[in-house]
Design a protein around this motif. Structure first.
Motif, PDB file in Angstrom:
ATOM      1  N   ASP A 124      -9.670  -3.352   7.467  1.00  0.00           N
ATOM      2  CA  ASP A 124     -10.364  -2.259   8.147  1.00  0.00           C
ATOM      3  C   ASP A 124      -9.666  -1.854   9.443  1.00  0.00           C
ATOM      4  OD1 ASP A 124     -12.480  -0.696   7.355  1.00  0.00           O
ATOM      5  OD2 ASP A 124     -13.857  -1.561   8.822  1.00  0.00           O
ATOM      6  N   ARG A 125      -8.947  -2.798  10.049  1.00  0.00           N
ATOM      7  CA  ARG A 125      -8.268  -2.522  11.322  1.00  0.00           C
ATOM      8  C   ARG A 125      -6.888  -1.900  11.133  1.00  0.00           C
ATOM      9  NH1 ARG A 125     -11.915  -6.497  12.406  1.00  0.00           N
ATOM     10  NH2 ARG A 125     -12.679  -6.682  14.560  1.00  0.00           N
ATOM     11  N   ILE A 126      -6.472  -1.715   9.910  1.00  0.00           N
ATOM     12  CA  ILE A 126      -5.181  -1.082   9.613  1.00  0.00           C
ATOM     13  C   ILE A 126      -5.438   0.368   9.251  1.00  0.00           C
ATOM     14  CG2 ILE A 126      -3.121  -1.156   8.175  1.00  0.00           C
ATOM     15  CD1 ILE A 126      -3.565  -4.135   7.830  1.00  0.00           C
ATOM     16  N   ASP A 127      -4.870   1.281  10.011  1.00  0.00           N
ATOM     17  CA  ASP A 127      -5.192   2.701   9.892  1.00  0.00           C
ATOM     18  C   ASP A 127      -4.709   3.338   8.603  1.00  0.00           C
ATOM     19  OD1 ASP A 127      -4.494   1.703  12.641  1.00  0.00           O
ATOM     20  OD2 ASP A 127      -5.564   3.517  13.244  1.00  0.00           O
ATOM     21  N   ILE A 128      -3.483   2.988   8.190  1.00  0.00           N
ATOM     22  CA  ILE A 128      -2.829   3.679   7.080  1.00  0.00           C
ATOM     23  C   ILE A 128      -2.511   2.678   5.983  1.00  0.00           C
ATOM     24  CG2 ILE A 128      -0.786   4.997   6.384  1.00  0.00           C
ATOM     25  CD1 ILE A 128      -0.591   6.067   9.204  1.00  0.00           C
ATOM     26  N   HIS A 129      -2.920   3.010   4.746  1.00  0.00           N
ATOM     27  CA  HIS A 129      -2.548   2.229   3.573  1.00  0.00           C
ATOM     28  C   HIS A 129      -1.779   3.163   2.642  1.00  0.00           C
ATOM     29  CE1 HIS A 129      -6.742   0.781   4.776  1.00  0.00           C
ATOM     30  NE2 HIS A 129      -5.904  -0.087   5.283  1.00  0.00           N
ATOM     31  N   VAL A 130      -0.546   2.819   2.371  1.00  0.00           N
ATOM     32  CA  VAL A 130       0.292   3.721   1.582  1.00  0.00           C
ATOM     33  C   VAL A 130       0.974   2.938   0.469  1.00  0.00           C
ATOM     34  CG1 VAL A 130       2.279   3.425   3.122  1.00  0.00           C
ATOM     35  CG2 VAL A 130       2.129   5.464   1.694  1.00  0.00           C
ATOM     36  N   GLU A 131       1.057   3.566  -0.694  1.00  0.00           N
ATOM     37  CA  GLU A 131       1.737   2.943  -1.827  1.00  0.00           C
ATOM     38  C   GLU A 131       3.215   3.300  -1.784  1.00  0.00           C
ATOM     39  OE1 GLU A 131       1.289   2.443  -6.679  1.00  0.00           O
ATOM     40  OE2 GLU A 131       0.004   3.852  -5.579  1.00  0.00           O
ATOM     41  N   VAL A 132       4.052   2.287  -2.011  1.00  0.00           N
ATOM     42  CA  VAL A 132       5.502   2.475  -2.046  1.00  0.00           C
ATOM     43  C   VAL A 132       5.965   2.154  -3.460  1.00  0.00           C
ATOM     44  CG1 VAL A 132       7.710   1.826  -1.009  1.00  0.00           C
ATOM     45  CG2 VAL A 132       5.623   1.765   0.374  1.00  0.00           C
ATOM     46  N   PRO A 133       6.051   3.153  -4.338  1.00  0.00           N
ATOM     47  CA  PRO A 133       6.425   2.892  -5.735  1.00  0.00           C
ATOM     48  C   PRO A 133       7.903   2.553  -5.863  1.00  0.00           C
ATOM     49  CG  PRO A 133       6.250   5.245  -5.363  1.00  0.00           C
ATOM     50  CD  PRO A 133       5.824   4.592  -4.085  1.00  0.00           C
ATOM     51  N   GLY A 134       8.264   2.033  -7.018  1.00  0.00           N
ATOM     52  CA  GLY A 134       9.674   1.775  -7.282  1.00  0.00           C
ATOM     53  C   GLY A 134      10.475   3.069  -7.299  1.00  0.00           C
ATOM     54  N   THR A 135      11.735   2.974  -6.902  1.00  0.00           N
ATOM     55  CA  THR A 135      12.612   4.154  -6.841  1.00  0.00           C
ATOM     56  C   THR A 135      13.354   4.315  -8.160  1.00  0.00           C
ATOM     57  OG1 THR A 135      12.921   3.691  -4.488  1.00  0.00           O
ATOM     58  CG2 THR A 135      14.402   5.276  -5.485  1.00  0.00           C
ATOM     59  N   ASP A 136      13.423   5.554  -8.680  1.00  0.00           N
ATOM     60  CA  ASP A 136      14.117   5.782  -9.950  1.00  0.00           C
ATOM     61  C   ASP A 136      15.627   5.927  -9.726  1.00  0.00           C
ATOM     62  OD1 ASP A 136      14.549   8.432  -9.069  1.00  0.00           O
ATOM     63  OD2 ASP A 136      12.679   9.104  -9.992  1.00  0.00           O
ATOM     64  N   PHE A 137      16.366   5.915 -10.807  1.00  0.00           N
ATOM     65  CA  PHE A 137      17.830   5.912 -10.730  1.00  0.00           C
ATOM     66  C   PHE A 137      18.366   7.181 -10.079  1.00  0.00           C
ATOM     67  CE2 PHE A 137      21.986   6.973 -12.531  1.00  0.00           C
ATOM     68  CZ  PHE A 137      22.713   5.853 -12.157  1.00  0.00           C
ATOM     69  N   GLU A 138      17.745   8.328 -10.389  1.00  0.00           N
ATOM     70  CA  GLU A 138      18.243   9.590  -9.838  1.00  0.00           C
ATOM     71  C   GLU A 138      18.207   9.586  -8.319  1.00  0.00           C
ATOM     72  OE1 GLU A 138      16.225   9.301 -12.373  1.00  0.00           O
ATOM     73  OE2 GLU A 138      17.507  10.091 -13.986  1.00  0.00           O
ATOM     74  N   GLU A 139      17.152   9.048  -7.734  1.00  0.00           N
ATOM     75  CA  GLU A 139      17.056   9.000  -6.278  1.00  0.00           C
ATOM     76  C   GLU A 139      18.062   8.019  -5.694  1.00  0.00           C
ATOM     77  OE1 GLU A 139      12.506  10.054  -5.007  1.00  0.00           O
ATOM     78  OE2 GLU A 139      12.831   8.108  -5.964  1.00  0.00           O
ATOM     79  N   LEU A 140      18.244   6.878  -6.354  1.00  0.00           N
ATOM     80  CA  LEU A 140      19.183   5.883  -5.840  1.00  0.00           C
ATOM     81  C   LEU A 140      20.622   6.381  -5.883  1.00  0.00           C
ATOM     82  CD1 LEU A 140      17.778   2.582  -7.419  1.00  0.00           C
ATOM     83  CD2 LEU A 140      17.695   3.268  -5.024  1.00  0.00           C
ATOM     84  N   SER A 141      20.968   7.141  -6.902  1.00  0.00           N
ATOM     85  CA  SER A 141      22.354   7.600  -7.055  1.00  0.00           C
ATOM     86  C   SER A 141      22.612   8.952  -6.408  1.00  0.00           C
ATOM     87  CB  SER A 141      22.705   7.678  -8.546  1.00  0.00           C
ATOM     88  OG  SER A 141      21.820   8.570  -9.224  1.00  0.00           O
ATOM     89  N   SER A 142      21.590   9.587  -5.853  1.00  0.00           N
ATOM     90  CA  SER A 142      21.755  10.902  -5.250  1.00  0.00           C
ATOM     91  C   SER A 142      22.629  10.820  -3.998  1.00  0.00           C
ATOM     92  CB  SER A 142      20.389  11.491  -4.891  1.00  0.00           C
ATOM     93  OG  SER A 142      20.543  12.697  -4.167  1.00  0.00           O
ATOM     94  N   GLN A 143      23.488  11.809  -3.815  1.00  0.00           N
ATOM     95  CA  GLN A 143      24.346  11.894  -2.638  1.00  0.00           C
ATOM     96  C   GLN A 143      23.696  12.695  -1.505  1.00  0.00           C
ATOM     97  OE1 GLN A 143      27.239  10.154  -2.446  1.00  0.00           O
ATOM     98  NE2 GLN A 143      26.552   9.376  -4.437  1.00  0.00           N
ATOM     99  N   VAL A 144      22.501  13.214  -1.775  1.00  0.00           N
ATOM    100  CA  VAL A 144      21.795  13.975  -0.736  1.00  0.00           C
ATOM    101  C   VAL A 144      21.139  12.987   0.229  1.00  0.00           C
ATOM    102  CG1 VAL A 144      19.975  15.650  -0.278  1.00  0.00           C
ATOM    103  CG2 VAL A 144      21.356  15.838  -2.363  1.00  0.00           C
ATOM    104  N   PRO A 145      21.474  13.057   1.497  1.00  0.00           N
ATOM    105  CA  PRO A 145      20.889  12.104   2.443  1.00  0.00           C
ATOM    106  C   PRO A 145      19.392  12.329   2.606  1.00  0.00           C
ATOM    107  CG  PRO A 145      22.126  13.794   3.618  1.00  0.00           C
ATOM    108  CD  PRO A 145      22.390  14.007   2.157  1.00  0.00           C
ATOM    109  N   GLY A 146      18.670  11.242   2.789  1.00  0.00           N
ATOM    110  CA  GLY A 146      17.239  11.342   3.009  1.00  0.00           C
ATOM    111  C   GLY A 146      16.929  11.694   4.457  1.00  0.00           C
ATOM    112  N   THR A 147      15.654  11.719   4.767  1.00  0.00           N
ATOM    113  CA  THR A 147      15.230  12.004   6.138  1.00  0.00           C
ATOM    114  C   THR A 147      15.796  10.945   7.066  1.00  0.00           C
ATOM    115  OG1 THR A 147      13.183  12.942   5.266  1.00  0.00           O
ATOM    116  CG2 THR A 147      13.247  12.429   7.618  1.00  0.00           C
ATOM    117  N   SER A 148      16.419  11.368   8.147  1.00  0.00           N
ATOM    118  CA  SER A 148      17.064  10.424   9.070  1.00  0.00           C
ATOM    119  C   SER A 148      16.109   9.989  10.167  1.00  0.00           C
ATOM    120  CB  SER A 148      18.300  11.072   9.693  1.00  0.00           C
ATOM    121  OG  SER A 148      17.914  12.132  10.565  1.00  0.00           O
ATOM    122  N   SER A 149      16.482   8.941  10.871  1.00  0.00           N
ATOM    123  CA  SER A 149      15.689   8.463  12.001  1.00  0.00           C
ATOM    124  C   SER A 149      15.618   9.507  13.110  1.00  0.00           C
ATOM    125  CB  SER A 149      16.292   7.166  12.546  1.00  0.00           C
ATOM    126  OG  SER A 149      16.163   6.107  11.614  1.00  0.00           O
TER     127      SER A 149
END
Length: 528
Positions: free
Chosen positions: A402-427
């Protein structure tokens, strides 16, 4: 002073003995408390050294180190009765930092040195048998206490000088040995104060070796982390093994705003007091990231001991506490987090005293959805039975979740995303959003004692989180159907306020509220 003295301020012969007094400090938790070292030397047939003032073992043993350091530095060991008092008597003294002030006190008390500067400076430092100084714990707190005592300066081992020099308004004198300290106090040499290098330290140590762009996919999880970082909300990530939960957690400090000077000093005080400052680094310039193993003890997590020392939650102050494999932690240990998560401090009580440590951290937790880990993974079969899953999830109490504000599911990553050359959102992209949101919060709470949306009280929630009729109806429906507690109700509103800030909206709209409610639905599926 004898006429044939080879150095000003140093006696070549013996003069009448007298009482010598010096200023030093003793650590209690992360606080440095003033201690006066009194050395009285009086004639006696047999030499004897008596140390009083509630010294612990490390301090009692200092008499042997001090005697050899004096002799090996070219001075005489007194052959009379030496009484060393560490006042106040009721304060436990437990560190070896009394070696240097005791040595100087013996030399001054026996008439081997004369100095008018002993009362102007505090002195701390451990000595080797050769008379060289060794680094001490808690020097930053001691320098701050010396400034509060309105002393001119503090004499510290050279290894600690830059750490102490972070404190403005006080001279920090670095010495390598007992002989150099004596030369300074007898004015045989001048030692310039160590300059503060606050800006240089931030520039050198504030960069991170990794970035959110390293994480492929998981854009929904990055969105949840952006919200959590913007409002200083706690977050729980649930997903199968290898989905990237740990990678995401380790990169959260990279999107938080840089530590301010006051935050950095407060965090450095804690690390200095427990001797955890990295070698060669005088200041904590990065947000702390602590990831204790699930076998950690209660005292290791929240702090403890006969003389209390900070635990992991205090080492994560102004940073991130990451609890990986949350159900594997001892349930009783996890329950200790409930009060610090609300109060942002932890108080360790003992029979004679109590000590309060800061614990303003962002909690990040990660867990698998079941013992085997593949309950939510469509590519793998889960072999866990419902009773096994219930026992696994039952290790985490409802009040803690109850004291944790956000609960989010982190699903497994598929092959297309892992092999993509497009950079993700940066810090850098996430940090820009977080910084803009926190600027709005600073202005909103400028006349209060809080900084972030997650810290709002019930009264402040009513003031800053009004809803329109449509939003009120949505919240009522969710409250009834999801069985939200009063605490969860307030957390949804705080979260909605942060989402609206990220959207540069002065009002909380229905879509902001809906997203906030969505982050509370996962735990109801798993813990009901």
């Amino acid at each position: 002073m004898s006429a044939d003295s080879p150095h000003p301020g140093i006696q070549s012969g013996r003069s009448p003995c007298r009482l010598a007094k010096l200023n030093t400090f003793s650590l209690l938790g992360i606080r440095a408390l003033p201690v006066e070292v009194e050395v009285d030397i009086s004639p006696r047939s047999l030499p004897k050294t008596i140390l009083v003032g509630l010294p612990e073992a490390a301090v009692r043993e200092s008499t042997h180190r001090v005697e050899r350091a004096l002799v090996n530095s070219g001075f005489e060991r007194p052959t009379d009765r030496v009484v060393i008092n560490l006042a106040p008597a009721e304060l436990p003294k437990q560190a070896a930092t009394f070696d240097l002030p005791i040595s100087l006190g013996i030399l001054a008390g026996s008439g081997q040195i004369e100095s008018t500067k002993l009362s102007d400076y505090a002195v701390v430092g451990e000595l080797s048998l050769e008379g060289n100084t060794r680094p001490a714990k808690g020097v930053l707190s001691m320098a701050m206490a010396a400034r509060q005592q309105k002393l001119r300066g503090i004499v510290v081992p050279s290894e600690n000088a830059h750490e102490a020099a972070v404190v403005n308004g006080i001279e920090v004198i670095a010495v390598d040995s007992l002989g150099q300290a004596i030369a300074f106090f007898t004015e045989r040499i001048e030692i310039p104060p160590t300059p503060s290098q606050l800006d240089e330290l931030f520039e050198e140590f504030s960069s991170y070796p990794f970035d959110f762009s390293d994480v492929r996919g998981q854009e929904m999880a990055k969105r949840a982390i952006t919200i959590a970082a913007a409002g200083a909300h706690n977050i729980l990530m649930l997903g199968p093994p290898g989905s990237g939960k740990t990678m995401l957690a380790k990169r959260i400090p990279t999107v938080l705003p840089q530590l301010t000077s006051s935050e950095s000093i407060e965090t450095t005080r804690i690390y200095s007091a427990v001797g955890r400052l990295p070698a060669g680094q005088a200041l904590m310039a990065q947000r702390p990231f602590r990831s204790p193993h699930h076998t950690i003890s209660e005292a290791g997590l929240v702090g403890g001991g006969s003389l209390p020392v900070p635990g992991e939650i205090s080492l994560a102050h102004h940073g991130v506490l990451f609890l990986d494999e949350l159900p594997e932690f001892n349930r009783r240990t996890l329950e200790l987090l409930r009060q610090p998560l609300e109060d942002r401090v932890v108080t360790i009580s003992r029979v004679l005293s109590s000590t309060t440590f800061p614990a303003d951290f962002m909690l990040v937790a990660a867990l698998n959805p079941c013992p085997c880990g593949y309950r939510t993974d469509p590519r793998r079969n889960c072999c866990c039975t419902p009773p096994q899953i219930e026992r696994y999830m039952g290790k985490i109490s409802g009040p803690l979740v109850d004291r944790i504000d956000i609960h989010v599911e982190v699903p497994g990553t598929d092959f297309e995303e892992l092999s993509s050359q497009v950079p993700g959102t940066s810090s850098a992209d996430i940090r820009e959003l977080v910084t803009a949101s926190r600027k709005v919060q600073f202005e909103r709470f400028s006349d209060t004692s809080i900084l972030y949306n997650a810290q709002m009280s019930s009264r402040q929630i009513r003031q800053h989180c009004p809803l329109d009729d449509q939003g009120m109806a949505l919240l009522k429906t969710s409250f009834d159907e999801l069985g939200l507690s009063a605490r969860a109700h307030d957390k949804v509103l705080r979260l909605s306020r942060t989402i609206a800030d990220l959207d540069a909206s002065s009002n909380i709209r229905v879509e902001h509220l809906a997203e906030a409610i969505n982050y509370r639905m996962l735990d109801r599926d798993l813990w009901n």
